[in-house]
Design an enzyme around this catalytic site. Structure first.
Site, PDB file in Angstrom:
ATOM      1  N   GLU A 159       4.127  -5.456   7.157  1.00  0.00           N
ATOM      2  CA  GLU A 159       3.295  -4.424   7.788  1.00  0.00           C
ATOM      3  C   GLU A 159       3.610  -4.247   9.265  1.00  0.00           C
ATOM      4  OE1 GLU A 159       2.234  -6.680   5.663  1.00  0.00           O
ATOM      5  OE2 GLU A 159       0.619  -5.940   4.382  1.00  0.00           O
ATOM      6  N   GLU A 206      -0.441  -9.468  -0.943  1.00  0.00           N
ATOM      7  CA  GLU A 206      -1.887  -9.696  -0.822  1.00  0.00           C
ATOM      8  C   GLU A 206      -2.554  -9.694  -2.193  1.00  0.00           C
ATOM      9  OE1 GLU A 206      -2.122  -6.495   2.112  1.00  0.00           O
ATOM     10  OE2 GLU A 206      -3.179  -7.879   3.447  1.00  0.00           O
ATOM     11  N   ALA A 243       0.854  -1.181   0.000  1.00  0.00           N
ATOM     12  CA  ALA A 243       0.000   0.000   0.000  1.00  0.00           C
ATOM     13  C   ALA A 243       0.897   1.240   0.000  1.00  0.00           C
ATOM     14  CB  ALA A 243      -0.863  -0.005   1.258  1.00  0.00           C
ATOM     15  N   GLY A 263       0.669  -5.191   0.743  1.00  0.00           N
ATOM     16  CA  GLY A 263      -0.436  -5.232  -0.209  1.00  0.00           C
ATOM     17  C   GLY A 263      -0.028  -5.867  -1.533  1.00  0.00           C
TER      18      GLY A 263
HETATM   19  N1  3HC Z   1       4.539   3.526   0.094  1.00  0.00           N
HETATM   20  C1  3HC Z   1       4.970   4.749  -0.207  1.00  0.00           C
HETATM   21  N2  3HC Z   1       6.246   5.023  -0.540  1.00  0.00           N
HETATM   22  C2  3HC Z   1       7.113   3.997  -0.563  1.00  0.00           C
HETATM   23  C3  3HC Z   1       6.738   2.693  -0.239  1.00  0.00           C
HETATM   24  C4  3HC Z   1       5.367   2.459   0.087  1.00  0.00           C
HETATM   25  N3  3HC Z   1       4.907   1.232   0.349  1.00  0.00           N
HETATM   26  N4  3HC Z   1       7.808   1.892  -0.333  1.00  0.00           N
HETATM   27  C5  3HC Z   1       8.827   2.678  -0.692  1.00  0.00           C
HETATM   28  N5  3HC Z   1       8.416   3.947  -0.841  1.00  0.00           N
HETATM   29  C6  3HC Z   1       9.191   5.098  -1.283  1.00  0.00           C
HETATM   30  C7  3HC Z   1      10.287   5.460  -0.314  1.00  0.00           C
HETATM   31  O1  3HC Z   1       9.806   6.331   0.688  1.00  0.00           O
HETATM   32  C8  3HC Z   1      11.298   6.106  -1.225  1.00  0.00           C
HETATM   33  O2  3HC Z   1      10.852   7.419  -1.473  1.00  0.00           O
HETATM   34  P1  3HC Z   1      11.905   8.615  -1.671  1.00  0.00           P
HETATM   35  O3  3HC Z   1      12.789   8.191  -2.795  1.00  0.00           O
HETATM   36  O4  3HC Z   1      11.061   9.792  -1.941  1.00  0.00           O
HETATM   37  O5  3HC Z   1      12.651   8.710  -0.374  1.00  0.00           O
HETATM   38  C9  3HC Z   1      11.149   5.338  -2.543  1.00  0.00           C
HETATM   39  O6  3HC Z   1       9.874   4.722  -2.478  1.00  0.00           O
HETATM   40  C10 3HC Z   1      12.196   4.263  -2.750  1.00  0.00           C
HETATM   41  O7  3HC Z   1      12.204   3.426  -1.596  1.00  0.00           O
HETATM   42  P2  3HC Z   1      13.557   2.876  -0.992  1.00  0.00           P
HETATM   43  O8  3HC Z   1      14.580   3.947  -0.998  1.00  0.00           O
HETATM   44  O9  3HC Z   1      13.222   2.214   0.273  1.00  0.00           O
HETATM   45  O10 3HC Z   1      13.981   1.821  -2.089  1.00  0.00           O
HETATM   46  P3  3HC Z   1      14.772   0.470  -1.921  1.00  0.00           P
HETATM   47  O11 3HC Z   1      14.975  -0.055  -3.284  1.00  0.00           O
HETATM   48  O12 3HC Z   1      15.948   0.648  -1.018  1.00  0.00           O
HETATM   49  O13 3HC Z   1      13.761  -0.512  -1.129  1.00  0.00           O
HETATM   50  C11 3HC Z   1      11.663  -1.595  -0.692  1.00  0.00           C
HETATM   51  C12 3HC Z   1      12.588  -0.952  -1.748  1.00  0.00           C
HETATM   52  C13 3HC Z   1      12.302  -2.880  -0.139  1.00  0.00           C
HETATM   53  C14 3HC Z   1      10.381  -1.923  -1.374  1.00  0.00           C
HETATM   54  C15 3HC Z   1      11.446  -0.605   0.483  1.00  0.00           C
HETATM   55  O14 3HC Z   1      11.081   0.636  -0.063  1.00  0.00           O
HETATM   56  C16 3HC Z   1      10.374  -1.021   1.440  1.00  0.00           C
HETATM   57  O15 3HC Z   1      10.620  -1.841   2.297  1.00  0.00           O
HETATM   58  N6  3HC Z   1       9.175  -0.429   1.308  1.00  0.00           N
HETATM   59  C17 3HC Z   1       8.107  -0.644   2.246  1.00  0.00           C
HETATM   60  C18 3HC Z   1       7.470  -1.995   2.054  1.00  0.00           C
HETATM   61  C19 3HC Z   1       6.292  -2.155   2.990  1.00  0.00           C
HETATM   62  O16 3HC Z   1       6.397  -1.924   4.184  1.00  0.00           O
HETATM   63  N7  3HC Z   1       5.147  -2.560   2.447  1.00  0.00           N
HETATM   64  C20 3HC Z   1       3.956  -2.688   3.208  1.00  0.00           C
HETATM   65  C21 3HC Z   1       3.202  -1.410   3.144  1.00  0.00           C
HETATM   66  S1  3HC Z   1       1.763  -1.417   4.163  1.00  0.00           S
HETATM   67  C22 3HC Z   1       0.637  -2.363   3.319  1.00  0.00           C
HETATM   68  O17 3HC Z   1       0.914  -2.823   2.251  1.00  0.00           O
HETATM   69  C23 3HC Z   1      -0.691  -2.504   3.959  1.00  0.00           C
HETATM   70  C24 3HC Z   1      -1.532  -3.507   3.252  1.00  0.00           C
HETATM   71  O18 3HC Z   1      -1.609  -4.668   4.030  1.00  0.00           O
HETATM   72  C25 3HC Z   1      -2.917  -2.999   3.025  1.00  0.00           C
END
Ligand code: 3HC
Ligand code: NAI
Length: 711
Positions: free
Chosen positions: A130, A110, A63, A107
Site C-alpha cells: 500500500e 489482510e 483492494a 487487502g
Molecule cells: N485494483 C484494481 N486494479 C488492479 C489492481 C488492484 N489492486 N491490481 C491490478 N489491477 C489491474 C491493473 O490495472 C491491470 O489492469 P489493465 O489490464 O486494465 O491495465 C490488470 O489488473 C492486470 O494488472 P498487471 O498488468 O499489473 O498484472 P501483473 O500480472 O503484471 O501484476 C500484480 C499483478 C503484481 C498483482 C500487480 O497488478 C500489482 O502490483 N497490483 C497492485 C497490488 C497492490 O498495490 N495492492 C494493494 C492495493 S491497496 C489495498 O489493498 C488497501 C487495503 O489495505 C485496504
C-alpha cells in the site's frame, strides 16, 4: 450468489473461491460474496472448515484501487467492506484457511491474516505494498502483521512495501505451511487437507488479533522504530506514507488491538486524501495505461523476438545487449574493430561483476548471460536476428549508412530499431527498402538499469512492429511508451527547456548550488546543473551546434554552458563543469564560474538579481509543463499520463508528484498558465504559453480530464 465469489464443497470443507480476474481485486461484490460464504458454511453442519482461495492465477492482489478515487471524491456507496470480511473470518467457529498462490498483496494479505491459518504454494508472494500507493494498509494489516512476523519485519514490509517469498513468509510465521506441488489443484488439495486437520484440533481456532507474543517491549522496539525512520529518510526522502506506516505499526505495539485498528483507520484516511497518494495511484495506473495504443489494439498480430543483434558496443550498445541477455534473449554485438569490441565487452563484464559483488545477480546467472552475448566485428549472425538495434554515434550520415547495410542483410520481417536520442526516424528509415519495419527504441543510460524505453513511431512504421516493440519492452523488464517522431522525441524535447531555464537562472544571478538545491528539495535525486555535469556539458553543446534551428536568431541561448565547454569544463569527466570536482567526485562551487557568469551577464545585458526559491522551482518545472502541453497538442504523446510515465521512469521526476503534467493538475492549469504568462511578459519567446495550456485553463479542466475525454 454473485459470479465474483463461488461457494463449493470438498467433502466437509467449504471452499470460497474469488473469481474476479485478472488479479481478484476486492471490487464491490467480492467482500459481499466472501461474507455470504462465511455465513452459509458457518450455518451448514456438514461443513467443518472453510478454505478461501483465488480462482485463476492468483490469490487476492488487494483492494480495488479504482475505488479509492470514488472514496476521495465522495461518490462511494458504502456496503460491507473488507473489515467485516476479516472480522467474519476470524470470528468463525470453524477454522478458516487462506490458500495462497500468485500474490497475496495489500487487502489480500489482510484477508489471509483474518483467517486462522495460511498455506501457500512455494512460488507465492505476500506483501503490504500500500505504501507504494501513498497509503497505509486499511484493513488491519499494520496491526496483524507485527503479531505474525514481528515488529522489525512488519515495519519494513509496511514502510517499504516490497513483497516477500512464501519461504521467507513461512520462516517469519506469516505462512503456516508451504504445500507440495506447483499448480492450483495442488494448492487446493493441500489447503483442504490442512483445513481438515485443523477441524480436528482442540479448542477454538487461533486468532491473530489475540496474539501478542511478538509485539516486543517499548525498550526492545525503540531502536527498531528509530532504524525504520532512518531507513525511510534515506530511501524514501520526501514521502509521507512510509512515516504513517511506521506510526501505524507502532500503534500495534502500544495500543490494544481494537484501538490500534482505529489508529490505522485514521492514518489510512489521512494518507488516502493526500496529494501524494493521488499522484502515486496516477502513476500505478499510468504505467499500465501506456500499454494501450488506440490504433494498435491488444489483438494486433505481433512477431516473436527470439534473437537480437546490436550495432555499436559503446555506452548504450553494451547496456542494450545486457538487457537482452538478462531477458534470456541471445544477442550478437558488432563493433568496428577488435579493440573497440574488446573495450565494450570488458565494460559489460565489469558491470556484471559489480552486480555479483552487490548481490544483485549470482555468478552462475552472470555466466549464463555472458554466454548469450556473441561479440563480432562483422555482420555474421545478423541475418538470423529477429531484431537489429543500431547504437552508433549520434550522426545522421553514419546512421543512414548503417541502415543501408542492415537493410541488405536483415531477414524479411526483422524489426530494425535505432537508439537515436534525437534524430528523425523517418529520415533514417528513408534509406531502407522497408521503412515500415523501422522504429526508434530509445533506451536510457544505463540501458541495463533504466526502466524507460521510448518507442518512436515513424510515419510508416507498421502496427505489428509497434505491437512487437511494446511486448518486447515488457520482456526486457522495461516500460515502453509510444511517442512520435519529433526532435528529442518526448523526454529529451522537454529536457531541453528544463536545462535551459536552469542555465538562464544561473546567468540571471541565482547561485548554482541554490538552483540544484531547490530542485533536489522538489524531490529530484539531483539538480539540473549537477546532472549536466554528470552527463557531460559537451553533449548539449554538440546538439546546439548541430541544430542551429533549435535557437532561432534573436532568441536567447544558454551562453554560460557554451563558455564552460570552450574553457574545457565538460563536467565530471574533466574534473570541472558548473562545479569543481575532487578526486572522489565530491563537488564544490567554483568562484571562477561565478565570475564567468557575471561577465557573461554584463556582456549580454542580463541584469543579475536575487531570485527566490519559488521562482527557481516554477521556472524549471513549468518549462517542462509548457513544453509537455505543446507535445500533446502536436500529437507526439498519446496522453498526458504518457509524459508523466516518461518523466518518472526516465528522468527521475519525484514519483510522489505524479509526473510533470499531473503536478500541473495538482497546482491547477489556470495557476500554471498565470505564472507562464508572467514569465512570458518578462522573458519573451521561450515562455509563449502552449495553446493547450490556455485551453485547459479557460475551460477549468485538468490534463487528466483531457486524457479521459479523448479515451
Ligand atoms: N485494483 C484494481 N486494479 C488492479 C489492481 C488492484 N489492486 N491490481 C491490478 N489491477 C489491474 C491493473 O490495472 C491491470 O489492469 P489493465 O489490464 O486494465 O491495465 C490488470 O489488473 C492486470 O494488472 P498487471 O498488468 O499489473 O498484472 P501483473 O500480472 O503484471 O501484476 C500484480 C499483478 C503484481 C498483482 C500487480 O497488478 C500489482 O502490483 N497490483 C497492485 C497490488 C497492490 O498495490 N495492492 C494493494 C492495493 S491497496 C489495498 O489493498 C488497501 C487495503 O489495505 C485496504
Ligand atoms: P558511444 O560513443 O559510447 O558508442 C558508440 C559506439 O558505436 C562506439 O563504440 C563506436 O565504435 C561504435 N560504432 C560506430 N560506428 C560503428 C559501426 N559502423 N559498426 C559498429 N559500431 C560502430 O555512444 P553512446 O553514448 O552509446 O550513443 C549511441 C547512440 O545512443 C547515439 O545515437 C546516442 O544519441 C544514443 N543515446 C545515448 C544515450 C547516452 O546517455 N549516452 C542515451 C540514449 C541514447
Amino acid at each position: 450468489m454473485s459470479d465474483l465469489v463461488i461457494h463449493t464443497r470438498q467433502g466437509d470443507v467449504g471452499v470460497i473461491t474469488i473469481n474476479n480476474p485478472p488479479v481478484n481485486a476486492l471490487s464491490p461484490g467480492v467482500p459481499e460474496g466472501i461474507l455470504d460464504g462465511i455465513e452459509k458454511f458457518g450455518a451448514d453442519d456438514a461443513v467443518r472448515a472453510i478454505v478461501v482461495i483465488g480462482g485463476g492465477r492468483t490469490f487476492i492482489a488487494g483492494a480495488d484501487i479504482k475505488e479509492f478515487g470514488k472514496i476521495t471524491s465522495g461518490q462511494k456507496r458504502r456496503g460491507p467492506g473488507l473489515q467485516q470480511v476479516i472480522a467474519g473470518l476470524e470470528a468463525s467457529a470453524k477454522p478458516t484457511v487462506a490458500a495462497i498462490h500468485g500474490n497475496a498483496l495489500g487487502g489480500g494479505l489482510e484477508t489471509s491474516m483474518g483467517c486462522h491459518y495460511r498455506v501457500a504454494l512455494a512460488a507465492a508472494k505476500v506483501g503490504q505494498p500500500e505504501v507504494k500507493l501513498g497509503i497505509t494498509p486499511g484493513a488491519q494489516g499494520t496491526q496483524r502483521l507485527p503479531r505474525l512476523a514481528g515488529v522489525a519485519k512488519a515495519l519494513e514490509m509496511c514502510a517499504i512495501g516490497d513483497p516477500i517469498s512464501a519461504a521467507e513468509a513461512q520462516k517469519l510465521g506469516i505462512i503456516d505451511r508451504v504445500v507440495e506441488g506447483a499448480g492450483y489443484d495442488d494448492l487446493l488439495a493441500g489447503a483442504v487437507a490442512f483445513a481438515t486437520d485443523a477441524a480436528g484440533g482442540e479448542g477454538p481456532p487461533p486468532r491473530v488479533s489475540a496474539r501478542n507474543e511478538k509485539l516486543g517491549t517499548p525498550e526492545e522496539n525503540a531502536p527498531l522504530f528509530a532504524a525504520a525512520g532512518a531507513m525511510v529518510a534515506k530511501k524514501r526522502r520526501g514521502y509521507f506514507a512510509p512515516l504513517k506506516n511506521i506510526e501505524a505499526v507502532e500503534a500495534a505495539t502500544v495500543l490494544p488491538f481494537d484501538e490500534g485498528v482505529k489508529k490505522e483507520a485514521e492514518l489510512f484516511r489521512e494518507c488516502l486524501f493526500s496529494t501524494q497518494s493521488k499522484a502515486l495511484i496516477h502513476a500505478f495506473f499510468g504505467e499500465r495505461t501506456v500499454r494501450k495504443i488506440p490504433d494498435v489494439p491488444k489483438d494486433t498480430p505481433t512477431r516473436n523476438i527470439a534473437s537480437a543483434a546490436v550495432i555499436g558496443a559503446g555506452t548504450m550498445g553494451g547496456g542494450i545487449a545486457m538487457s537482452y541477455a538478462n531477458a534470456g534473449i541471445p544477442v550478437v554485438i558488432k563493433e568496428t574493430d577488435r579493440e573497440a569490441l574488446d573495450r565494450g565487452m570488458n565494460v559489460i563484464r565489469k558491470n556484471y561483476e559489480r552486480s555479483v559483488r552487490r548481490g544483485r545477480f549470482t555468478q552462475e546467472f552472470v555466466e549464463q548471460r555472458l554466454a548469450l552475448i556473441t561479440p563480432r566485428t562483422s555482420y555474421d549472425g545478423f541475418a538470423d536476428a529477429d531484431i537489429v538495434i543500431e547504437a552508433v554515434f549520434e550522426d545522421m550520415d553514419l546512421k543512414k549508412n548503417i541502415f543501408g547495410e542492415i537493410d541488405a542483410i536483415a531477414k524479411p520481417g526483422a524489426v530494425l530499431a535505432s537508439n537515436t536520442s534525437t534524430l528523425s526516424i523517418d529520415e533514417i528509415a528513408s534509406v531502407t527498402s522497408r521503412p515500415e519495419q523501422v522504429i526508434g527504441h530509445h533506451f536510457f543510460s544505463p540501458a541495463n538499469v533504466m526502466r524507460l524505453l521510448e518507442i518512436v513511431r515513424g510515419e510508416k512504421t507498421d502496427k505489428e512492429v509497434i505491437a512487437a516493440s511494446m511486448a518486447l519492452a515488457r520482456r526486457l523488464g522495461k516500460i515502453g511508451v509510444l511517442v512520435g517522431n519529433c526532435h528529442g522525441f518526448v523526454g529529451n524535447r522537454m529536457f531541453g527547456p528544463y536545462r535551459r531555464e536552469a542555465q538562464f537562472l544561473a546567468e540571471e544571478g541565482a547561485k548554482i548550488s541554490t538552483i540544484d538545491r531547490v530542485i533536489y528539495e522538489f524531490g529530484a535525486a539531483m539538480g539540473p546543473l549537477a546532472v549536466g555535469d554528470l552527463a557531460g556539458l559537451d553533449i548539449g553543446w554538440r546538439v546546439r551546434k548541430g541544430n542551429p534551428g533549435l535557437f532561432p536568431a534573436g532568441t536567447r541561448r544558454p551562453l554560460a554552458e557554451d563558455a564552460l565547454v570552450a574553457a574545457g569544463r565538460y563536467g565530471q569527466k574533466t574534473g570541472a563543469g558548473w562545479y569543481r570536482y575532487g578526486a572522489d567526485r565530491s563537488r564544490s562551487e567554483d568562484p571562477e564560474v561565478e565570475a564567468l557568469l557575471r561577465k557573461i551577464a554584463a556582456e549580454a545585458g542580463i541584469a543579475q538579481r536575487a531570485i527566490s526559491d519559488d521562482e527557481i522551482r516554477d521556472r524549471i518545472v513549468y518549462s517542462l509543463i509548457n513544453e509537455g502541453a505543446r507535445i500533446l497538442e502536436e500529437g507526439f504523446a498519446l496522453r498526458s499520463v504518457d509524459i508523466d510515465i516518461i518523466y518518472l521512469y526516465g528522468y527521475g521526476f519525484p514519483p510522489y508528484r505524479g509526473g510533470p503534467m499531473f503536478y500541473a493538475d495538482t497546482i491547477g492549469p489556470a495557476k500554471v498558465l498565470a505564472r507562464v504568462e508572467e514569465f512570458h511578459a518578462v522573458h519573451g519567446h521561450w515562455w509563449r504559453p502552449a495553446p493547450l495550456l490556455k485551453e485547459l485553463a479557460a475551460a477549468g479542466k485538468t490534463f487528466s480530464e483531457w486524457d479521459r475525454a479523448r479515451a
